[in-house]
Structures are given as structure tokens and as C-alpha cells.
Design a protein around this motif. Structure first.
Motif, mmCIF file in Angstrom:
data_model
loop_
_atom_site.group_PDB
_atom_site.id
_atom_site.type_symbol
_atom_site.label_atom_id
_atom_site.label_comp_id
_atom_site.label_asym_id
_atom_site.label_seq_id
_atom_site.Cartn_x
_atom_site.Cartn_y
_atom_site.Cartn_z
ATOM 1 N N VAL A 104 0.838 -1.200 0.000
ATOM 2 C CA VAL A 104 0.000 0.000 0.000
ATOM 3 C C VAL A 104 0.875 1.252 0.000
ATOM 4 O O VAL A 104 0.641 2.188 -0.771
ATOM 5 N N ALA A 105 1.894 1.276 0.838
ATOM 6 C CA ALA A 105 2.785 2.443 0.889
ATOM 7 C C ALA A 105 3.476 2.662 -0.455
ATOM 8 O O ALA A 105 3.572 3.795 -0.937
ATOM 9 N N GLU A 106 3.941 1.585 -1.079
ATOM 10 C CA GLU A 106 4.619 1.696 -2.377
ATOM 11 C C GLU A 106 3.688 2.215 -3.462
ATOM 12 O O GLU A 106 4.069 3.058 -4.274
ATOM 13 N N ASP A 154 0.034 10.179 -3.270
ATOM 14 C CA ASP A 154 0.097 11.086 -2.118
ATOM 15 C C ASP A 154 1.279 10.688 -1.234
ATOM 16 O O ASP A 154 1.126 9.904 -0.297
ATOM 17 N N PRO A 155 2.478 11.212 -1.514
ATOM 18 C CA PRO A 155 3.678 10.811 -0.772
ATOM 19 C C PRO A 155 3.573 11.029 0.739
ATOM 20 O O PRO A 155 4.033 10.205 1.517
ATOM 21 N N ARG A 156 2.913 12.110 1.138
ATOM 22 C CA ARG A 156 2.779 12.388 2.569
ATOM 23 C C ARG A 156 1.931 11.320 3.249
ATOM 24 O O ARG A 156 2.286 10.790 4.298
ATOM 25 N N LEU A 157 0.822 10.960 2.625
ATOM 26 C CA LEU A 157 -0.053 9.917 3.174
ATOM 27 C C LEU A 157 0.653 8.561 3.153
ATOM 28 O O LEU A 157 0.530 7.768 4.088
ATOM 29 N N ALA A 158 1.447 8.302 2.120
ATOM 30 C CA ALA A 158 2.197 7.039 2.018
ATOM 31 C C ALA A 158 3.141 6.861 3.208
ATOM 32 O O ALA A 158 3.324 5.741 3.695
ATOM 33 N N PRO A 211 -11.409 13.396 6.628
ATOM 34 C CA PRO A 211 -11.763 14.597 5.876
ATOM 35 C C PRO A 211 -10.587 15.550 5.630
ATOM 36 O O PRO A 211 -10.548 16.234 4.608
ATOM 37 N N ALA A 212 -9.635 15.582 6.538
ATOM 38 C CA ALA A 212 -8.483 16.474 6.372
ATOM 39 C C ALA A 212 -7.411 15.872 5.463
ATOM 40 O O ALA A 212 -6.444 16.547 5.114
ATOM 41 N N GLY A 213 -7.547 14.592 5.102
ATOM 42 C CA GLY A 213 -6.574 13.941 4.237
ATOM 43 C C GLY A 213 -5.258 13.647 4.922
ATOM 44 O O GLY A 213 -4.226 13.524 4.280
ATOM 45 N N ARG A 214 -5.292 13.500 6.240
ATOM 46 C CA ARG A 214 -4.063 13.261 7.007
ATOM 47 C C ARG A 214 -3.812 11.807 7.340
ATOM 48 O O ARG A 214 -2.685 11.422 7.611
ATOM 49 N N SER A 215 -4.869 10.986 7.388
ATOM 50 C CA SER A 215 -4.647 9.590 7.762
ATOM 51 C C SER A 215 -5.669 8.669 7.099
ATOM 52 O O SER A 215 -6.793 9.060 6.817
ATOM 53 N N VAL A 216 -5.229 7.447 6.870
ATOM 54 C CA VAL A 216 -6.081 6.419 6.288
ATOM 55 C C VAL A 216 -6.935 5.834 7.414
ATOM 56 O O VAL A 216 -6.422 5.472 8.464
#
Length: 103
Positions: free
Chosen positions: A20-22, A28-32, A82-87
Motif C-alpha cells: 500500500v505504501a509503495e 500522495d507521498p505524505r499519506l504514504a 476529511p483532512a486527508g491526514r490519515s487512512v
């Protein structure tokens, strides 16, 4: 009252967390970069075979969705806050075994 400690997703499903990270790094590199530290709150219990892995407490908002593919084949849908910071959840689409290993 004792606090419950949840394992990291990477401890329970190490191969999935790496993949998933790859796959997410281009989207989204930050989320990865957050994937290896996600907590695993268990499987969704809406049906006995639901392929959703919870990476936030059940009921956490996850309105955002990213589809991850490898060579055109869907691997997973990621829900994020909603903030797009975490899965908040990962729906595994490729049919892999999601049995939780015994301790």
C-alpha cells in the motif's frame, strides 16, 4: 480503566502495508509515509467476509477514497479522513488472505 493498545497494521499484515505504501507514494507521498505507523483496529464486521481493515476506530469518518492499482488491476481502496491526514480503512480488492495470524 486500562487503555487498549492496538497493534500496527504493519505488524499484522506486513506485506500489505509495504505494498500500500509503495503504490500510494505516487498518488500522495505524505499519506504514504503514514502507512507503516497505522494502527490496526480489526476487520469490519458488517459481513463475515468484509474485506475492510480498520485503521481507525469503527465509525471514524472516511469520506475520501483513493484506488490503488498494480498493472491496471485494483489492489485496494483507501478511505481517509476529511483532512486527508490519515487512512481510516483499507478495502482489500485483490482477494488475498486476510486471516489474522495467531499470536
Amino acid at each position: 480503566m486500562m487503555a487498549v493498545s492496538f497493534p500496527r497494521l504493519a505488524e499484522v499484515f506486513p506485506g500489505l502495508a509495504v505494498e500500500v505504501a509503495e503504490l500510494l507514494v505516487d498518488e500522495d507521498p505524505r499519506l504514504a509515509r503514514t502507512i507503516q505507523d497505522l494502527r490496526f483496529y480489526g476487520r469490519c464486521t458488517c459481513t463475515p467476509t468484509c474485506p475492510v481493515l480498520l485503521t481507525a476506530p469503527a465509525g471514524s469518518p472516511g469520506p475520501g477514497v483513493i484506488e490503488l492499482e498494480r498493472d491496471g488491476d485494483p489492489i485496494a481502496l483507501l478511505n481517509f479522513d476529511p483532512a486527508g491526514r490519515s487512512v481510516t480503512g483499507i478495502e482489500v480488492l485483490d482477494g488475498r488472505d486476510l486471516s489474522i495470524p495467531s499470536a
